[in-house]
Scaffold this active site. Structure first.
Site, PDB file in Angstrom:
ATOM      1  N   GLY A  86      22.231 -44.139 -68.363  1.00 19.64           N
ATOM      2  CA  GLY A  86      22.542 -43.162 -69.337  1.00 19.64           C
ATOM      3  C   GLY A  86      21.920 -41.716 -68.894  1.00 19.64           C
ATOM      4  N   SER A  90      25.150 -41.049 -61.724  1.00 22.00           N
ATOM      5  CA  SER A  90      26.380 -40.805 -61.044  1.00 22.00           C
ATOM      6  C   SER A  90      26.712 -39.264 -60.740  1.00 22.00           C
ATOM      7  CB  SER A  90      27.431 -41.635 -62.106  1.00 22.00           C
ATOM      8  OG  SER A  90      28.653 -41.166 -61.500  1.00 22.00           O
ATOM      9  N   ASP A 133      27.690 -33.601 -67.709  1.00 26.25           N
ATOM     10  CA  ASP A 133      26.726 -34.041 -66.884  1.00 26.25           C
ATOM     11  C   ASP A 133      26.660 -33.371 -65.411  1.00 26.25           C
ATOM     12  OD1 ASP A 133      26.729 -35.728 -68.986  1.00 26.25           O
ATOM     13  OD2 ASP A 133      26.803 -37.549 -67.739  1.00 26.25           O
TER      14      ASP A 133
HETATM   15  C1  MEV Z   1      27.740 -39.106 -70.929  1.00 31.66           C
HETATM   16  O1  MEV Z   1      26.602 -38.766 -70.178  1.00 31.66           O
HETATM   17  C2  MEV Z   1      28.314 -38.161 -72.007  1.00 31.66           C
HETATM   18  C3  MEV Z   1      29.718 -38.654 -72.658  1.00 31.66           C
HETATM   19  O2  MEV Z   1      29.893 -37.488 -73.564  1.00 31.66           O
HETATM   20  C4  MEV Z   1      30.739 -38.475 -71.568  1.00 31.66           C
HETATM   21  C5  MEV Z   1      31.257 -37.126 -71.107  1.00 31.66           C
HETATM   22  O3  MEV Z   1      30.796 -36.084 -71.584  1.00 31.66           O
HETATM   23  O4  MEV Z   1      31.730 -37.100 -69.878  1.00 31.66           O
HETATM   24  C6  MEV Z   1      29.596 -40.066 -73.130  1.00 31.66           C
END
Ligand code: MEV
Length: 319
Positions: A86, A90, A133
Protein backbone atom coordinates in the site's frame (compact mmCIF):
# COMPACT_ATOMS: atom_id res chain seq x y z
CA UNK A 1 24.10 3.43 -18.23
CA UNK A 2 21.33 5.56 -16.74
CA UNK A 3 19.90 5.18 -13.22
CA UNK A 4 16.75 6.82 -11.93
CA UNK A 5 14.83 6.50 -8.69
CA UNK A 6 11.33 7.35 -7.55
CA UNK A 7 9.78 7.37 -4.06
CA UNK A 8 6.90 5.41 -2.62
CA UNK A 9 3.99 7.29 -1.10
CA UNK A 10 1.43 7.37 1.66
CA UNK A 11 -2.11 8.57 1.16
CA UNK A 12 -2.96 10.84 4.07
CA UNK A 13 -6.62 11.25 3.09
CA UNK A 14 -9.05 10.29 0.36
CA UNK A 15 -7.96 6.92 -1.06
CA UNK A 16 -10.68 5.17 -3.07
CA UNK A 17 -12.91 8.29 -2.98
CA UNK A 18 -10.37 9.99 -5.29
CA UNK A 19 -11.18 7.46 -8.02
CA UNK A 20 -14.68 9.05 -8.09
CA UNK A 21 -13.45 12.67 -8.22
CA UNK A 22 -13.29 13.40 -4.48
CA UNK A 23 -10.14 15.11 -3.14
CA UNK A 24 -7.14 13.22 -1.81
CA UNK A 25 -3.83 14.14 -0.23
CA UNK A 26 -0.77 11.98 -0.86
CA UNK A 27 2.85 12.47 0.08
CA UNK A 28 6.07 10.90 -1.13
CA UNK A 29 8.11 8.96 1.44
CA UNK A 30 11.78 8.23 1.21
CA UNK A 31 11.50 4.54 0.47
CA UNK A 32 12.70 4.46 -3.13
CA UNK A 33 12.65 2.23 -6.19
CA UNK A 34 15.82 2.45 -8.31
CA UNK A 35 16.05 1.34 -11.93
CA UNK A 36 19.12 1.16 -14.16
CA UNK A 37 18.92 0.91 -17.94
CA UNK A 38 21.52 0.39 -20.61
CA UNK A 39 21.19 -0.50 -24.27
CA UNK A 40 21.51 -4.30 -24.69
CA UNK A 41 24.16 -5.80 -26.91
CA UNK A 42 21.69 -8.44 -28.19
CA UNK A 43 18.09 -8.14 -29.43
CA UNK A 44 16.61 -9.07 -26.05
CA UNK A 45 15.66 -7.11 -22.96
CA UNK A 46 16.57 -8.53 -19.57
CA UNK A 47 15.46 -7.45 -16.09
CA UNK A 48 17.71 -8.42 -13.19
CA UNK A 49 19.28 -11.05 -15.46
CA UNK A 50 15.96 -12.64 -16.57
CA UNK A 51 14.31 -12.27 -19.98
CA UNK A 52 11.63 -9.55 -19.96
CA UNK A 53 8.28 -11.23 -19.30
CA UNK A 54 5.21 -9.20 -20.26
CA UNK A 55 3.10 -10.34 -17.30
CA UNK A 56 5.81 -10.45 -14.61
CA UNK A 57 7.33 -7.15 -15.72
CA UNK A 58 4.05 -5.45 -16.65
CA UNK A 59 5.15 -1.91 -15.80
CA UNK A 60 8.59 -2.25 -17.41
CA UNK A 61 7.36 -3.80 -20.61
CA UNK A 62 4.64 -1.13 -20.99
CA UNK A 63 7.08 1.67 -20.24
CA UNK A 64 9.41 0.37 -22.97
CA UNK A 65 6.46 0.15 -25.41
CA UNK A 66 5.57 3.77 -24.58
CA UNK A 67 9.04 5.30 -24.77
CA UNK A 68 11.49 3.13 -26.72
CA UNK A 69 9.41 0.46 -28.51
CA UNK A 70 12.09 -0.61 -30.97
CA UNK A 71 15.00 -0.90 -28.53
CA UNK A 72 16.35 -3.60 -26.20
CA UNK A 73 17.81 -2.99 -22.76
CA UNK A 74 19.67 -4.53 -19.87
CA UNK A 75 17.79 -3.37 -16.80
CA UNK A 76 18.03 -3.78 -13.05
CA UNK A 77 15.53 -2.85 -10.37
CA UNK A 78 16.06 -2.45 -6.67
CA UNK A 79 13.24 -1.53 -4.29
CA UNK A 80 13.00 -0.35 -0.69
CA UNK A 81 9.20 -0.41 -1.09
CA UNK A 82 7.65 -3.81 -0.53
CA UNK A 83 5.12 -4.71 -3.21
CA UNK A 84 1.51 -5.04 -2.00
CA UNK A 85 2.28 -2.88 1.05
CA UNK A 86 0.00 0.00 0.00
CA UNK A 87 3.04 2.26 -0.27
CA UNK A 88 3.01 2.85 -4.02
CA UNK A 89 5.66 0.32 -5.07
CA UNK A 90 4.02 -0.26 -8.43
CA UNK A 91 3.69 3.47 -9.20
CA UNK A 92 7.27 4.10 -8.07
CA UNK A 93 8.54 1.28 -10.32
CA UNK A 94 6.59 2.73 -13.27
CA UNK A 95 7.85 6.27 -12.60
CA UNK A 96 11.49 5.23 -12.09
CA UNK A 97 11.45 3.08 -15.24
CA UNK A 98 9.87 5.85 -17.31
CA UNK A 99 12.34 8.40 -15.89
CA UNK A 100 15.36 6.20 -16.71
CA UNK A 101 14.13 5.48 -20.25
CA UNK A 102 13.31 9.15 -20.84
CA UNK A 103 16.77 10.14 -19.67
CA UNK A 104 18.36 7.59 -21.99
CA UNK A 105 16.36 9.15 -24.84
CA UNK A 106 17.50 12.58 -23.63
CA UNK A 107 14.17 13.89 -22.35
CA UNK A 108 13.50 13.21 -18.62
CA UNK A 109 10.81 15.53 -17.34
CA UNK A 110 8.71 15.04 -14.19
CA UNK A 111 5.36 16.02 -15.68
CA UNK A 112 5.75 13.85 -18.71
CA UNK A 113 7.08 10.99 -16.51
CA UNK A 114 3.93 11.33 -14.34
CA UNK A 115 1.67 11.20 -17.41
CA UNK A 116 3.39 8.25 -19.10
CA UNK A 117 3.69 6.36 -15.77
CA UNK A 118 -0.06 6.81 -15.22
CA UNK A 119 -0.75 5.29 -18.67
CA UNK A 120 1.57 2.42 -17.73
CA UNK A 121 -0.18 1.89 -14.35
CA UNK A 122 -3.62 2.19 -15.93
CA UNK A 123 -2.80 -0.66 -18.29
CA UNK A 124 -0.98 -2.70 -15.61
CA UNK A 125 -3.92 -2.32 -13.13
CA UNK A 126 -6.50 -3.38 -15.70
CA UNK A 127 -7.85 0.10 -16.54
CA UNK A 128 -8.65 1.38 -13.07
CA UNK A 129 -7.52 3.94 -10.56
CA UNK A 130 -6.48 7.57 -10.34
CA UNK A 131 -3.16 9.29 -11.10
CA UNK A 132 -2.60 10.01 -7.37
CA UNK A 133 0.22 7.51 -6.77
CA UNK A 134 2.12 8.17 -10.00
CA UNK A 135 1.99 11.95 -9.59
CA UNK A 136 3.02 11.78 -5.90
CA UNK A 137 5.98 9.60 -6.91
CA UNK A 138 7.01 11.74 -9.90
CA UNK A 139 6.51 15.17 -8.31
CA UNK A 140 7.49 14.31 -4.73
CA UNK A 141 6.52 16.45 -1.73
CA UNK A 142 2.81 16.38 -0.98
CA UNK A 143 0.23 16.29 -3.74
CA UNK A 144 -3.36 17.39 -3.44
CA UNK A 145 -5.78 15.87 -5.92
CA UNK A 146 -9.01 17.68 -6.79
CA UNK A 147 -8.50 20.16 -3.96
CA UNK A 148 -10.43 23.40 -3.66
CA UNK A 149 -9.27 25.76 -6.44
CA UNK A 150 -7.22 28.59 -4.94
CA UNK A 151 -7.43 26.86 -1.54
CA UNK A 152 -4.69 26.83 1.08
CA UNK A 153 -1.38 25.71 -0.39
CA UNK A 154 -2.87 25.40 -3.89
CA UNK A 155 -0.04 25.46 -6.39
CA UNK A 156 -1.14 23.70 -9.59
CA UNK A 157 1.01 20.95 -11.06
CA UNK A 158 -1.01 19.45 -13.92
CA UNK A 159 -4.36 17.93 -14.84
CA UNK A 160 -4.80 14.35 -16.05
CA UNK A 161 -7.87 13.09 -17.90
CA UNK A 162 -9.12 9.59 -18.51
CA UNK A 163 -12.41 9.13 -20.34
CA UNK A 164 -14.97 11.25 -18.55
CA UNK A 165 -12.87 11.64 -15.43
CA UNK A 166 -10.26 14.26 -14.76
CA UNK A 167 -7.96 14.92 -11.81
CA UNK A 168 -6.44 18.30 -10.96
CA UNK A 169 -3.11 17.79 -9.24
CA UNK A 170 -1.46 20.49 -7.11
CA UNK A 171 1.40 20.82 -4.68
CA UNK A 172 0.39 21.08 -1.03
CA UNK A 173 2.54 22.55 1.73
CA UNK A 174 2.39 20.12 4.64
CA UNK A 175 3.27 21.26 8.14
CA UNK A 176 6.08 19.10 9.61
CA UNK A 177 4.50 15.71 10.39
CA UNK A 178 5.89 12.56 11.93
CA UNK A 179 4.10 9.48 10.68
CA UNK A 180 4.63 5.92 11.75
CA UNK A 181 3.92 3.47 8.95
CA UNK A 182 2.84 0.01 10.05
CA UNK A 183 3.13 -2.55 7.26
CA UNK A 184 0.94 -5.51 8.26
CA UNK A 185 2.84 -7.70 5.78
CA UNK A 186 -0.48 -8.99 4.45
CA UNK A 187 -0.40 -8.21 0.74
CA UNK A 188 -3.15 -5.98 -0.58
CA UNK A 189 -3.92 -5.80 -4.29
CA UNK A 190 -4.86 -2.34 -5.52
CA UNK A 191 -6.68 -3.55 -8.64
CA UNK A 192 -8.79 -6.00 -6.56
CA UNK A 193 -9.72 -3.42 -3.89
CA UNK A 194 -10.50 -0.68 -6.42
CA UNK A 195 -12.69 -3.10 -8.39
CA UNK A 196 -14.48 -4.21 -5.19
CA UNK A 197 -15.31 -0.62 -4.21
CA UNK A 198 -16.36 -0.03 -7.83
CA UNK A 199 -18.93 -2.86 -7.61
CA UNK A 200 -20.20 -1.58 -4.24
CA UNK A 201 -20.54 1.98 -5.55
CA UNK A 202 -22.26 0.79 -8.74
CA UNK A 203 -24.83 -1.18 -6.72
CA UNK A 204 -25.71 1.02 -3.76
CA UNK A 205 -26.37 4.67 -3.08
CA UNK A 206 -25.06 3.92 0.41
CA UNK A 207 -21.53 3.25 -0.90
CA UNK A 208 -21.63 6.44 -3.00
CA UNK A 209 -22.66 8.32 0.16
CA UNK A 210 -19.63 6.92 2.01
CA UNK A 211 -17.40 8.02 -0.87
CA UNK A 212 -18.80 11.56 -0.57
CA UNK A 213 -18.34 11.45 3.23
CA UNK A 214 -14.68 10.59 2.71
CA UNK A 215 -14.46 13.67 0.49
CA UNK A 216 -15.93 15.80 3.31
CA UNK A 217 -13.46 14.39 5.83
CA UNK A 218 -10.61 15.23 3.44
CA UNK A 219 -11.84 18.83 3.08
CA UNK A 220 -11.97 19.14 6.89
CA UNK A 221 -8.48 17.64 7.21
CA UNK A 222 -7.07 20.13 4.68
CA UNK A 223 -8.42 22.98 6.81
CA UNK A 224 -6.90 21.43 9.96
CA UNK A 225 -3.54 20.99 8.20
CA UNK A 226 -3.57 24.59 6.98
CA UNK A 227 -4.34 25.77 10.54
CA UNK A 228 -1.60 23.53 12.00
CA UNK A 229 -4.29 21.78 14.10
CA UNK A 230 -2.75 18.31 14.34
CA UNK A 231 -5.35 17.07 16.85
CA UNK A 232 -7.97 17.86 14.21
CA UNK A 233 -5.87 16.06 11.58
CA UNK A 234 -5.67 12.99 13.83
CA UNK A 235 -9.45 12.96 14.40
CA UNK A 236 -9.98 13.19 10.63
CA UNK A 237 -7.67 10.18 10.14
CA UNK A 238 -9.79 8.14 12.57
CA UNK A 239 -12.98 9.13 10.74
CA UNK A 240 -11.46 8.33 7.36
CA UNK A 241 -10.41 4.90 8.62
CA UNK A 242 -13.95 4.18 9.84
CA UNK A 243 -15.43 5.15 6.47
CA UNK A 244 -12.88 3.00 4.61
CA UNK A 245 -13.81 0.12 6.93
CA UNK A 246 -17.47 0.55 5.95
CA UNK A 247 -16.38 0.48 2.28
CA UNK A 248 -14.93 -2.95 3.04
CA UNK A 249 -11.23 -2.29 2.40
CA UNK A 250 -9.85 -2.60 5.94
CA UNK A 251 -8.76 -5.86 7.57
CA UNK A 252 -8.71 -7.10 11.17
CA UNK A 253 -4.94 -6.52 11.26
CA UNK A 254 -5.17 -2.97 9.94
CA UNK A 255 -7.90 -2.21 12.52
CA UNK A 256 -5.80 -3.74 15.32
CA UNK A 257 -2.71 -1.73 14.31
CA UNK A 258 -4.72 1.54 14.22
CA UNK A 259 -6.20 0.77 17.63
CA UNK A 260 -2.80 -0.13 19.11
CA UNK A 261 -1.27 3.12 17.79
CA UNK A 262 -4.09 5.23 19.24
CA UNK A 263 -3.76 3.50 22.63
CA UNK A 264 -0.12 4.56 22.98
CA UNK A 265 -0.74 8.18 22.04
CA UNK A 266 -1.10 8.51 18.26
CA UNK A 267 -3.26 11.54 17.41
CA UNK A 268 -5.02 9.44 14.78
CA UNK A 269 -4.52 6.38 12.62
CA UNK A 270 -5.87 5.01 9.35
CA UNK A 271 -5.13 2.52 6.63
CA UNK A 272 -3.20 4.01 3.72
CA UNK A 273 -3.48 3.10 0.05
CA UNK A 274 -5.88 0.53 -1.28
CA UNK A 275 -6.20 -1.60 1.89
CA UNK A 276 -7.17 -5.27 1.78
CA UNK A 277 -3.88 -5.73 3.67
CA UNK A 278 -0.87 -3.50 3.22
CA UNK A 279 -0.14 -0.60 5.55
CA UNK A 280 -1.60 1.89 7.99
CA UNK A 281 -0.23 5.22 9.18
CA UNK A 282 -0.37 6.80 12.62
CA UNK A 283 0.25 10.47 13.35
CA UNK A 284 2.71 10.99 16.22
CA UNK A 285 2.31 14.03 18.50
CA UNK A 286 4.59 16.83 17.20
CA UNK A 287 8.14 17.07 18.55
CA UNK A 288 7.78 13.89 20.61
CA UNK A 289 10.36 11.41 19.32
CA UNK A 290 9.61 9.03 22.21
CA UNK A 291 5.95 8.87 21.28
CA UNK A 292 6.87 7.95 17.69
CA UNK A 293 9.10 5.15 19.06
CA UNK A 294 6.30 3.98 21.36
CA UNK A 295 3.89 3.82 18.41
CA UNK A 296 6.46 1.93 16.30
CA UNK A 297 6.93 -0.62 19.13
CA UNK A 298 3.16 -1.02 19.53
CA UNK A 299 2.84 -1.72 15.79
CA UNK A 300 5.67 -4.25 15.92
CA UNK A 301 3.87 -6.02 18.78
CA UNK A 302 0.96 -6.41 16.33
CA UNK A 303 3.33 -8.17 13.91
CA UNK A 304 3.80 -5.15 11.62
CA UNK A 305 7.03 -3.69 10.27
CA UNK A 306 7.26 -0.06 11.42
CA UNK A 307 8.94 2.92 9.72
CA UNK A 308 9.02 6.40 11.23
CA UNK A 309 8.89 8.88 8.32
CA UNK A 310 8.54 12.56 7.56
CA UNK A 311 6.28 12.74 4.51
CA UNK A 312 7.35 14.95 1.61
CA UNK A 313 10.38 13.19 0.06
CA UNK A 314 11.98 14.27 -3.22
CA UNK A 315 10.24 13.04 -6.37
CA UNK A 316 11.68 11.12 -9.30
CA UNK A 317 15.30 11.90 -10.09
CA UNK A 318 18.08 10.76 -12.33
CA UNK A 319 20.99 9.53 -10.23
C1 MEV B 1 -4.09 3.45 -4.05
O1 MEV B 1 -2.84 3.88 -3.52
C2 MEV B 1 -5.07 4.57 -4.01
C3 MEV B 1 -6.47 4.25 -4.51
O2 MEV B 1 -7.26 5.40 -4.30
C4 MEV B 1 -6.47 3.86 -5.96
C5 MEV B 1 -6.15 5.02 -6.88
O3 MEV B 1 -6.34 6.19 -6.53
O4 MEV B 1 -5.70 4.73 -8.00
C6 MEV B 1 -7.10 3.11 -3.71
Amino acid sequence: MVAASAPGKVILFGEHAVVYGEPALAAAVDLRVRVTVEPASRDATTVNGHPLHEAHHAQISRAIDAISPKRFFTMTTDSQVQSGAGLGSSAALSVATVAALQELEGAFDRESAARVAYDVEWAAQGGRGSPTDTTASAAGGAVLVNGPVGGAGDSPLWEIRRGERSWRLSRFELPPLTLVIGNTRERGKTAVEVAKVGRFAARTGFAREIVRDIGKVTHGALASLAAGDLDGVGRAMDKDHNLLTILGVSTARLDACCEAARKVGALGAKLTGSGGGGSMIALAPPGDAEAAQRIAKALERQGATAHIVTPGAEGARVE
